[in-house]
Design a protein around this motif. Structure first.
Motif, short mmCIF file in Angstrom:
data_model
loop_
_atom_site.label_atom_id
_atom_site.label_comp_id
_atom_site.label_asym_id
_atom_site.label_seq_id
_atom_site.Cartn_x
_atom_site.Cartn_y
_atom_site.Cartn_z
N ARG A 15 0.85 -1.23 -0.12
CA ARG A 15 0.09 -0.09 0.00
C ARG A 15 0.71 1.42 0.07
O ARG A 15 1.80 1.17 0.60
CB ARG A 15 -0.79 0.06 1.13
CG ARG A 15 -1.98 -1.12 1.17
CD ARG A 15 -2.99 -1.10 2.43
NE ARG A 15 -3.88 -2.04 2.38
CZ ARG A 15 -5.23 -2.11 1.59
NH1 ARG A 15 -5.24 -0.97 1.00
NH2 ARG A 15 -5.89 -2.83 1.83
N ILE A 16 0.41 2.18 -0.95
CA ILE A 16 1.21 3.62 -0.99
C ILE A 16 0.15 4.43 -1.42
O ILE A 16 -0.74 4.36 -2.28
CB ILE A 16 2.41 3.44 -1.94
CG1 ILE A 16 3.21 4.75 -2.05
CG2 ILE A 16 2.05 2.97 -3.23
CD1 ILE A 16 4.50 4.59 -2.60
N PRO A 17 0.15 5.67 -0.94
CA PRO A 17 -0.77 6.55 -1.46
C PRO A 17 -0.59 6.71 -3.03
O PRO A 17 0.45 7.09 -3.42
CB PRO A 17 -0.49 7.89 -0.87
CG PRO A 17 0.13 7.56 0.40
CD PRO A 17 0.81 6.13 0.26
N ARG A 18 -1.74 6.91 -3.70
CA ARG A 18 -1.76 7.08 -5.21
C ARG A 18 -0.93 8.02 -5.61
O ARG A 18 -0.03 8.04 -6.75
CB ARG A 18 -3.02 7.03 -5.77
CG ARG A 18 -3.22 7.39 -7.35
CD ARG A 18 -2.38 6.28 -8.00
NE ARG A 18 -3.54 5.21 -8.54
CZ ARG A 18 -3.33 4.20 -9.31
NH1 ARG A 18 -2.08 4.13 -9.82
NH2 ARG A 18 -4.07 3.54 -9.77
N ARG A 19 -1.11 9.20 -5.03
CA ARG A 19 -0.49 10.70 -5.55
C ARG A 19 1.15 10.34 -5.44
O ARG A 19 1.87 10.68 -6.09
CB ARG A 19 -1.02 11.57 -4.56
CG ARG A 19 -2.40 11.89 -4.94
CD ARG A 19 -2.91 12.96 -3.90
NE ARG A 19 -2.59 14.40 -4.83
CZ ARG A 19 -3.26 15.50 -4.21
NH1 ARG A 19 -3.94 15.39 -3.08
NH2 ARG A 19 -3.14 16.57 -4.78
N MET A 20 1.59 9.87 -4.25
CA MET A 20 2.92 9.44 -3.96
C MET A 20 3.73 8.41 -5.02
O MET A 20 4.57 8.61 -5.59
CB MET A 20 2.96 8.87 -2.30
CG MET A 20 4.83 8.55 -2.21
SD MET A 20 4.94 7.69 -0.48
CE MET A 20 4.16 8.99 0.82
N TRP A 21 2.92 7.48 -5.30
CA TRP A 21 3.33 6.52 -6.46
C TRP A 21 3.58 7.15 -7.71
O TRP A 21 4.34 7.11 -8.43
CB TRP A 21 2.13 5.50 -6.39
CG TRP A 21 2.47 4.24 -7.41
CD1 TRP A 21 1.86 4.00 -8.34
CD2 TRP A 21 3.64 3.20 -7.03
NE1 TRP A 21 2.63 2.81 -9.04
CE2 TRP A 21 3.69 2.47 -8.35
CE3 TRP A 21 4.62 3.01 -6.24
CZ2 TRP A 21 4.47 1.44 -8.60
CZ3 TRP A 21 5.71 2.28 -6.37
CH2 TRP A 21 5.59 1.17 -7.46
N ASP A 22 2.53 8.10 -8.11
CA ASP A 22 2.35 8.78 -9.16
C ASP A 22 3.73 9.78 -9.31
O ASP A 22 4.23 9.72 -10.26
CB ASP A 22 1.08 9.36 -9.57
CG ASP A 22 -0.33 8.70 -9.73
OD1 ASP A 22 0.01 7.29 -10.19
OD2 ASP A 22 -1.09 9.06 -9.79
N ALA A 23 3.84 10.47 -8.23
CA ALA A 23 4.87 11.40 -8.38
C ALA A 23 6.25 10.81 -8.29
O ALA A 23 6.97 11.00 -8.99
CB ALA A 23 4.87 12.14 -7.05
#
Length: 83
Positions: A15-23
């Motif tokens: 699990r990782i916040p989507r915004r963090m993964w995208d960035a």
């Protein structure tokens, strides 16, 4: 490890916040790499620095596995499509 497991690269789920993964994806792309390569490099460095004897032996075995995979000409054979 099941017999077929050594023929496939493990694909963990976490699990990782989507915004963090995208960035992270855009930042690694800007550096000329991708998330997968960067994560493998991070794990490699972490185990080299912090791993115990067994974990470092596992790292060495994994490096050999990666070398063998990369040496395959044309990569994995294509699966036959069901007609």
């Amino acid at each position: 490890m099941a017999p077929d497991d050594k023929d496939h690269t493990y694909s963990p789920k976490f699990r990782i916040p989507r915004r963090m993964w995208d960035a992270y994806g855009t930042a690694t792309a800007r550096q000329g790499t991708d998330r997968s390569a960067d994560l493998v490099d991070h794990v490699r460095a972490y185990l080299a620095e912090h791993g115990n004897e067994h974990e470092q032996a596992e790292l060495a075995a994994a490096e050999e596995e990666l070398t063998e995979r990369r040496a395959r000409k044309g990569g994995r054979p294509r699966k036959e499509s069901a007609a």
